[in-house]
Design a protein around this motif. Structure first.
Motif, PDB file in Angstrom:
ATOM      1  N   VAL A  16      34.870  31.468  40.605  1.00 39.60           N
ATOM      2  CA  VAL A  16      35.834  31.234  41.689  1.00 39.60           C
ATOM      3  C   VAL A  16      37.144  30.705  41.124  1.00 39.60           C
ATOM      4  N   ILE A  17      37.060  29.778  40.185  1.00 45.13           N
ATOM      5  CA  ILE A  17      38.268  29.142  39.645  1.00 45.13           C
ATOM      6  C   ILE A  17      39.067  30.108  38.767  1.00 45.13           C
ATOM      7  N   ILE A  18      38.379  30.973  38.020  1.00 44.73           N
ATOM      8  CA  ILE A  18      39.075  31.844  37.062  1.00 44.73           C
ATOM      9  C   ILE A  18      39.654  33.107  37.691  1.00 44.73           C
ATOM     10  N   THR A  19      39.128  33.537  38.833  1.00 43.88           N
ATOM     11  CA  THR A  19      39.552  34.825  39.402  1.00 43.88           C
ATOM     12  C   THR A  19      41.053  34.893  39.719  1.00 43.88           C
ATOM     13  N   PRO A  20      41.648  33.959  40.477  1.00 41.84           N
ATOM     14  CA  PRO A  20      43.091  34.091  40.752  1.00 41.84           C
ATOM     15  C   PRO A  20      43.968  34.085  39.506  1.00 41.84           C
ATOM     16  N   PRO A  21      43.804  33.117  38.567  1.00 42.08           N
ATOM     17  CA  PRO A  21      44.680  33.176  37.382  1.00 42.08           C
ATOM     18  C   PRO A  21      44.447  34.424  36.514  1.00 42.08           C
ATOM     19  N   LEU A  22      43.202  34.876  36.449  1.00 47.48           N
ATOM     20  CA  LEU A  22      42.897  36.068  35.658  1.00 47.48           C
ATOM     21  C   LEU A  22      43.638  37.282  36.200  1.00 47.48           C
ATOM     22  N   PHE A  23      43.602  37.472  37.512  1.00 51.26           N
ATOM     23  CA  PHE A  23      44.253  38.647  38.084  1.00 51.26           C
ATOM     24  C   PHE A  23      45.761  38.474  38.236  1.00 51.26           C
ATOM     25  N   ILE A  24      46.260  37.241  38.192  1.00 50.67           N
ATOM     26  CA  ILE A  24      47.709  37.037  38.088  1.00 50.67           C
ATOM     27  C   ILE A  24      48.164  37.566  36.737  1.00 50.67           C
ATOM     28  N   VAL A  25      47.394  37.239  35.687  1.00 48.12           N
ATOM     29  CA  VAL A  25      47.719  37.718  34.339  1.00 48.12           C
ATOM     30  C   VAL A  25      47.559  39.233  34.251  1.00 48.12           C
TER      31      VAL A  25
ATOM     32  N   LEU B 271      48.936  42.655  43.840  1.00 47.08           N
ATOM     33  CA  LEU B 271      47.933  41.850  43.144  1.00 47.08           C
ATOM     34  C   LEU B 271      48.491  40.478  42.774  1.00 47.08           C
ATOM     35  N   LEU B 272      49.719  40.428  42.270  1.00 51.10           N
ATOM     36  CA  LEU B 272      50.336  39.161  41.863  1.00 51.10           C
ATOM     37  C   LEU B 272      50.530  38.222  43.045  1.00 51.10           C
ATOM     38  N   VAL B 273      51.106  38.724  44.124  1.00 46.02           N
ATOM     39  CA  VAL B 273      51.383  37.879  45.292  1.00 46.02           C
ATOM     40  C   VAL B 273      50.081  37.426  45.949  1.00 46.02           C
ATOM     41  N   GLY B 274      49.135  38.329  46.094  1.00 47.46           N
ATOM     42  CA  GLY B 274      47.858  37.983  46.719  1.00 47.46           C
ATOM     43  C   GLY B 274      47.075  36.959  45.930  1.00 47.46           C
ATOM     44  N   MET B 275      47.015  37.132  44.631  1.00 47.40           N
ATOM     45  CA  MET B 275      46.266  36.175  43.803  1.00 47.40           C
ATOM     46  C   MET B 275      47.006  34.841  43.692  1.00 47.40           C
ATOM     47  N   SER B 276      48.335  34.875  43.754  1.00 46.92           N
ATOM     48  CA  SER B 276      49.096  33.615  43.773  1.00 46.92           C
ATOM     49  C   SER B 276      48.764  32.823  45.036  1.00 46.92           C
ATOM     50  N   TYR B 277      48.656  33.525  46.158  1.00 49.51           N
ATOM     51  CA  TYR B 277      48.284  32.852  47.404  1.00 49.51           C
ATOM     52  C   TYR B 277      46.844  32.348  47.334  1.00 49.51           C
TER      53      TYR B 277
ATOM     54  N   GLY C 211      42.573  40.873  50.063  1.00 49.92           N
ATOM     55  CA  GLY C 211      42.060  40.469  51.378  1.00 49.92           C
ATOM     56  C   GLY C 211      40.649  39.908  51.290  1.00 49.92           C
ATOM     57  N   GLU C 212      39.809  40.539  50.479  1.00 55.92           N
ATOM     58  CA  GLU C 212      38.432  40.048  50.321  1.00 55.92           C
ATOM     59  C   GLU C 212      38.408  38.669  49.684  1.00 55.92           C
ATOM     60  N   ILE C 213      39.196  38.493  48.631  1.00 59.71           N
ATOM     61  CA  ILE C 213      39.207  37.197  47.934  1.00 59.71           C
ATOM     62  C   ILE C 213      39.742  36.103  48.843  1.00 59.71           C
ATOM     63  N   ILE C 214      40.832  36.366  49.533  1.00 63.14           N
ATOM     64  CA  ILE C 214      41.404  35.350  50.419  1.00 63.14           C
ATOM     65  C   ILE C 214      40.420  35.001  51.533  1.00 63.14           C
ATOM     66  N   SER C 215      39.769  35.998  52.111  1.00 59.13           N
ATOM     67  CA  SER C 215      38.836  35.717  53.204  1.00 59.13           C
ATOM     68  C   SER C 215      37.610  34.952  52.708  1.00 59.13           C
ATOM     69  N   VAL C 216      37.092  35.274  51.528  1.00 60.22           N
ATOM     70  CA  VAL C 216      35.934  34.528  51.018  1.00 60.22           C
ATOM     71  C   VAL C 216      36.341  33.113  50.606  1.00 60.22           C
ATOM     72  N   PHE C 217      37.571  32.934  50.134  1.00 62.98           N
ATOM     73  CA  PHE C 217      38.044  31.583  49.814  1.00 62.98           C
ATOM     74  C   PHE C 217      38.149  30.734  51.083  1.00 62.98           C
ATOM     75  N   TYR C 218      38.681  31.319  52.160  1.00 66.51           N
ATOM     76  CA  TYR C 218      38.726  30.594  53.432  1.00 66.51           C
ATOM     77  C   TYR C 218      37.319  30.291  53.938  1.00 66.51           C
TER      78      TYR C 218
END
Length: 141
Positions: A109-118, A86-92, A22-29
């Motif tokens: 910013v760029i590395i956080t979603p793929p890192l946590f998908i992995v 974690l997978l679904v949220g970071m994929s979004y 939730g924090e990552i998605i809100s800061v990305f928006y």
């Protein structure tokens, strides 16, 4: 059915993963709409990792360590659910990256979603390892 301590700890892990997502998605928006003030995304992302994802990983690991001796399907499912959150949220969150202003597209910013998908994949594997149920030794005294 009485729940084990590991189940409560695994539920706390799910909550921490959900909070982090939730924090990552809100800061990305925020970064995709933000045009009027200065903002340092690196420090905010690292703060979110330290208060959400890192403790969530510790909770998942603790649940595994508590249940590994005899196995537990219940705790296994809870750890897997945390990995799925974690997978679904970071994929979004990964889909939002293109809409972020170019000034804020820094390495963190760029590395956080793929890192946590992995990272979510080993979390789910650890949860699946708990499906191996062993017989408890009989205690006569």
């Amino acid at each position: 059915m009485k729940m084990q301590y590991g189940a409560y700890i695994a539920m706390a892990g799910i909550g921490l993963y959900a909070m982090f997502v939730g924090e990552i998605i809100s800061v990305f928006y925020f970064m995709s709409d933000q045009t009027f003030a200065t903002f340092e995304p690196e420090s905010k992302i690292l703060q979110f990792i330290s208060i959400g994802a890192a403790p969530g990983l510790v909770m998942s690991g603790t649940s595994y360590m508590l249940a590994r001796k005899f196995g537990s399907k219940q705790i296994g499912w809870l750890v897997i659910a945390g990995g799925i959150v974690l997978l679904v949220g970071m994929s979004y969150a990964y889909t939002i990256l293109d809409s972020i202003d170019k000034d804020y597209q820094v390495f963190t910013v760029i590395i956080t979603p793929p890192l946590f998908i992995v990272v979510s994949i080993p979390v789910m594997i650890v949860g699946a390892l708990l499906f191996r149920i062993k017989k408890r030794p009989k205690k006569y005294f």
